[in-house]
Write an enzyme that holds these catalytic residues in place. Structure first.
Site, PDB file in Angstrom:
ATOM      1  N   ASP A  24       5.371  60.251  20.591  1.00  0.00           N
ATOM      2  CA  ASP A  24       6.444  61.143  21.026  1.00  0.00           C
ATOM      3  C   ASP A  24       5.301  61.659  22.097  1.00  0.00           C
ATOM      4  O   ASP A  24       4.128  61.965  22.526  1.00  0.00           O
ATOM      5  CB  ASP A  24       7.375  61.876  20.767  1.00  0.00           C
ATOM      6  CG  ASP A  24       7.805  63.216  21.770  1.00  0.00           C
ATOM      7  OD1 ASP A  24       8.682  61.946  23.205  1.00  0.00           O
ATOM      8  OD2 ASP A  24       7.922  64.295  21.564  1.00  0.00           O
ATOM      9  N   ARG A  25       5.503  62.125  23.658  1.00  0.00           N
ATOM     10  CA  ARG A  25       5.306  62.938  24.169  1.00  0.00           C
ATOM     11  C   ARG A  25       4.637  64.526  24.009  1.00  0.00           C
ATOM     12  O   ARG A  25       3.564  64.762  23.508  1.00  0.00           O
ATOM     13  CB  ARG A  25       5.053  62.186  25.507  1.00  0.00           C
ATOM     14  CG  ARG A  25       4.137  62.801  27.081  1.00  0.00           C
ATOM     15  CD  ARG A  25       3.805  62.333  28.028  1.00  0.00           C
ATOM     16  NE  ARG A  25       4.915  63.725  28.894  1.00  0.00           N
ATOM     17  CZ  ARG A  25       5.012  63.862  29.907  1.00  0.00           C
ATOM     18  NH1 ARG A  25       5.192  63.029  30.859  1.00  0.00           N
ATOM     19  NH2 ARG A  25       5.598  64.779  30.067  1.00  0.00           N
ATOM     20  N   ASP A  26       6.118  64.898  24.807  1.00  0.00           N
ATOM     21  CA  ASP A  26       5.747  66.518  24.779  1.00  0.00           C
ATOM     22  C   ASP A  26       5.982  66.626  23.213  1.00  0.00           C
ATOM     23  O   ASP A  26       7.222  66.265  22.633  1.00  0.00           O
ATOM     24  CB  ASP A  26       6.758  67.107  25.485  1.00  0.00           C
ATOM     25  CG  ASP A  26       6.513  66.573  26.474  1.00  0.00           C
ATOM     26  OD1 ASP A  26       5.884  66.796  27.167  1.00  0.00           O
ATOM     27  OD2 ASP A  26       7.439  65.492  27.282  1.00  0.00           O
ATOM     28  N   GLU A  32       3.970  71.184  24.031  1.00  0.00           N
ATOM     29  CA  GLU A  32       5.865  71.137  25.459  1.00  0.00           C
ATOM     30  C   GLU A  32       6.291  72.201  26.029  1.00  0.00           C
ATOM     31  O   GLU A  32       5.736  73.252  25.432  1.00  0.00           O
ATOM     32  CB  GLU A  32       6.378  71.164  23.832  1.00  0.00           C
ATOM     33  CG  GLU A  32       7.946  71.866  24.095  1.00  0.00           C
ATOM     34  CD  GLU A  32       9.345  70.305  24.488  1.00  0.00           C
ATOM     35  OE1 GLU A  32       8.893  69.419  23.312  1.00  0.00           O
ATOM     36  OE2 GLU A  32       9.799  70.442  25.731  1.00  0.00           O
ATOM     37  N   TYR A  35       9.810  70.364  30.906  1.00  0.00           N
ATOM     38  CA  TYR A  35      10.498  70.014  32.033  1.00  0.00           C
ATOM     39  C   TYR A  35       8.813  70.060  32.673  1.00  0.00           C
ATOM     40  O   TYR A  35       8.381  69.782  33.600  1.00  0.00           O
ATOM     41  CB  TYR A  35      11.372  70.513  32.876  1.00  0.00           C
ATOM     42  CG  TYR A  35      12.631  70.264  32.294  1.00  0.00           C
ATOM     43  CD1 TYR A  35      12.784  69.197  31.398  1.00  0.00           C
ATOM     44  CD2 TYR A  35      13.356  71.240  32.331  1.00  0.00           C
ATOM     45  CE1 TYR A  35      14.013  69.024  31.242  1.00  0.00           C
ATOM     46  CE2 TYR A  35      14.315  71.372  31.488  1.00  0.00           C
ATOM     47  CZ  TYR A  35      15.097  70.183  30.514  1.00  0.00           C
ATOM     48  OH  TYR A  35      15.797  70.003  30.018  1.00  0.00           O
ATOM     49  N   THR A  66       9.411  58.305  25.320  1.00  0.00           N
ATOM     50  CA  THR A  66       9.164  59.969  26.249  1.00  0.00           C
ATOM     51  C   THR A  66      10.996  60.198  26.970  1.00  0.00           C
ATOM     52  O   THR A  66      10.309  59.517  28.181  1.00  0.00           O
ATOM     53  CB  THR A  66       8.276  60.323  26.490  1.00  0.00           C
ATOM     54  OG1 THR A  66       8.400  61.506  27.750  1.00  0.00           O
ATOM     55  CG2 THR A  66       7.792  59.384  27.825  1.00  0.00           C
ATOM     56  N   ASN A  67      11.950  60.890  26.311  1.00  0.00           N
ATOM     57  CA  ASN A  67      12.181  61.239  27.922  1.00  0.00           C
ATOM     58  C   ASN A  67      12.481  62.251  28.542  1.00  0.00           C
ATOM     59  O   ASN A  67      11.320  63.200  28.050  1.00  0.00           O
ATOM     60  CB  ASN A  67      13.704  61.950  26.345  1.00  0.00           C
ATOM     61  CG  ASN A  67      14.108  61.394  25.397  1.00  0.00           C
ATOM     62  OD1 ASN A  67      14.559  59.998  25.181  1.00  0.00           O
ATOM     63  ND2 ASN A  67      15.486  61.836  24.376  1.00  0.00           N
ATOM     64  N   GLN A  68      12.224  61.642  29.812  1.00  0.00           N
ATOM     65  CA  GLN A  68      12.193  62.402  30.824  1.00  0.00           C
ATOM     66  C   GLN A  68      13.365  62.212  31.437  1.00  0.00           C
ATOM     67  O   GLN A  68      13.084  62.492  33.073  1.00  0.00           O
ATOM     68  CB  GLN A  68      10.442  61.535  31.077  1.00  0.00           C
ATOM     69  CG  GLN A  68       9.650  61.732  30.824  1.00  0.00           C
ATOM     70  CD  GLN A  68       9.006  62.851  30.380  1.00  0.00           C
ATOM     71  OE1 GLN A  68       8.902  63.692  31.910  1.00  0.00           O
ATOM     72  NE2 GLN A  68       8.053  63.294  29.601  1.00  0.00           N
ATOM     73  N   ARG A 123      17.241  56.242  26.193  1.00  0.00           N
ATOM     74  CA  ARG A 123      16.906  57.725  25.737  1.00  0.00           C
ATOM     75  C   ARG A 123      17.450  57.909  24.367  1.00  0.00           C
ATOM     76  O   ARG A 123      18.646  57.448  23.521  1.00  0.00           O
ATOM     77  CB  ARG A 123      18.217  58.602  26.123  1.00  0.00           C
ATOM     78  CG  ARG A 123      17.726  60.490  26.181  1.00  0.00           C
ATOM     79  CD  ARG A 123      18.922  60.822  27.395  1.00  0.00           C
ATOM     80  NE  ARG A 123      18.681  61.754  26.939  1.00  0.00           N
ATOM     81  CZ  ARG A 123      18.010  63.139  27.135  1.00  0.00           C
ATOM     82  NH1 ARG A 123      16.623  62.811  27.686  1.00  0.00           N
ATOM     83  NH2 ARG A 123      18.273  64.072  26.583  1.00  0.00           N
ATOM     84  N   LYS A 124      16.327  58.560  23.513  1.00  0.00           N
ATOM     85  CA  LYS A 124      16.107  58.607  22.403  1.00  0.00           C
ATOM     86  C   LYS A 124      16.819  59.526  22.201  1.00  0.00           C
ATOM     87  O   LYS A 124      17.074  61.091  22.667  1.00  0.00           O
ATOM     88  CB  LYS A 124      14.484  59.369  21.513  1.00  0.00           C
ATOM     89  CG  LYS A 124      13.286  58.551  21.596  1.00  0.00           C
ATOM     90  CD  LYS A 124      12.731  59.045  21.658  1.00  0.00           C
ATOM     91  CE  LYS A 124      11.908  59.430  22.503  1.00  0.00           C
ATOM     92  NZ  LYS A 124      10.833  60.307  22.467  1.00  0.00           N
TER      93      LYS A 124
END
Ligand SMILES: [Mg+2]
Length: 196
Positions: A24-26, A32, A35, A66-68, A123-124
């Site tokens: 995962d990214r953030d 974290e 946004y 990653t969800n963005q 989307r996770k």
């Protein structure tokens, strides 16, 4: 689904059936910040480069999912994400680490922006990004690892059939149905133990 792949990598580096270290990214790669889209706000988490280097040495592909939804919410746009992602990939490349691809889901079911209003399978906690990566790179998901900092990451990993699910968090509490499948880690150093 948005996909970023560094052009400069040879495509034949890994055999079919390779395993992956999904990140995962953030909250895993970077601290974290809600946004986040500006390079100057991006702060790498301790141990991420060492972990990735070890994974690469042991023949894991490294893939980011990653969800963005900040895009669907209109807080930043695809261009901002592309710029940040390009920069992030170069930070890894500069340290001798190849990230095979970054998959990002810009959608949200009740988004302000109509273009991105979608109940997206990517989307996770949906497993779409992981399954797409499996197809793109012919990965062995059962032998793969997913590190995330949220329960929705673990849920996505479980649904995709990822073999090792690592939750990098000291605060998240794991619901009953996931409890025997998820391992909690408190540092990225600890994740190295799970690389075979
Ligand atoms: Mg996260």
């Amino acid at each position: 689904m948005l996909v970023y792949t560094p052009d400069s990598y040879p495509k034949t580096l890994f055999r079919d059936g390779a395993r992956a270290l999904f990140l995962d990214r953030d909250g895993v790669i970077n601290t974290e910040i809600t946004y986040l889209y500006r390079i100057e706000d991006f702060e790498f988490i301790d141990g991420i480069f060492t972990l990735c280097r070890t994974a690469a040495e042991r023949n894991y592909r490294i893939i980011v999912v990653t969800n963005q939804s900040g895009i669907a919410r209109g807080y930043y746009n695809e261009n901002d994400l592309a710029k940040l992602t390009k920069w992030m990939l170069e930070e890894f490349t500069g340290r001798g680490i190849r990230i095979s691809a970054v998959y990002a889901c810009p959608h949200l079911v009740n988004a302000d922006l109509k273009t991105y209003r979608r109940d997206c399978p990517g989307r996770k906690p949906n497993p779409g990004m992981l399954l797409r990566a499996q197809k793109d790179f012919k990965l062995d998901l059962a032998e793969s690892i997913f590190i995330g900092d949220k329960i929705c990451d673990m849920e996505a990993g479980l649904r995709a059939g990822i073999g090792s699910l690592l939750l990098f968090s000291d605060t998240a509490s794991v619901p009953g149905d996931l409890r025997d499948k998820v391992r909690i880690i408190s540092s990225l150093k600890e994740a190295e133990k799970f690389l075979k």
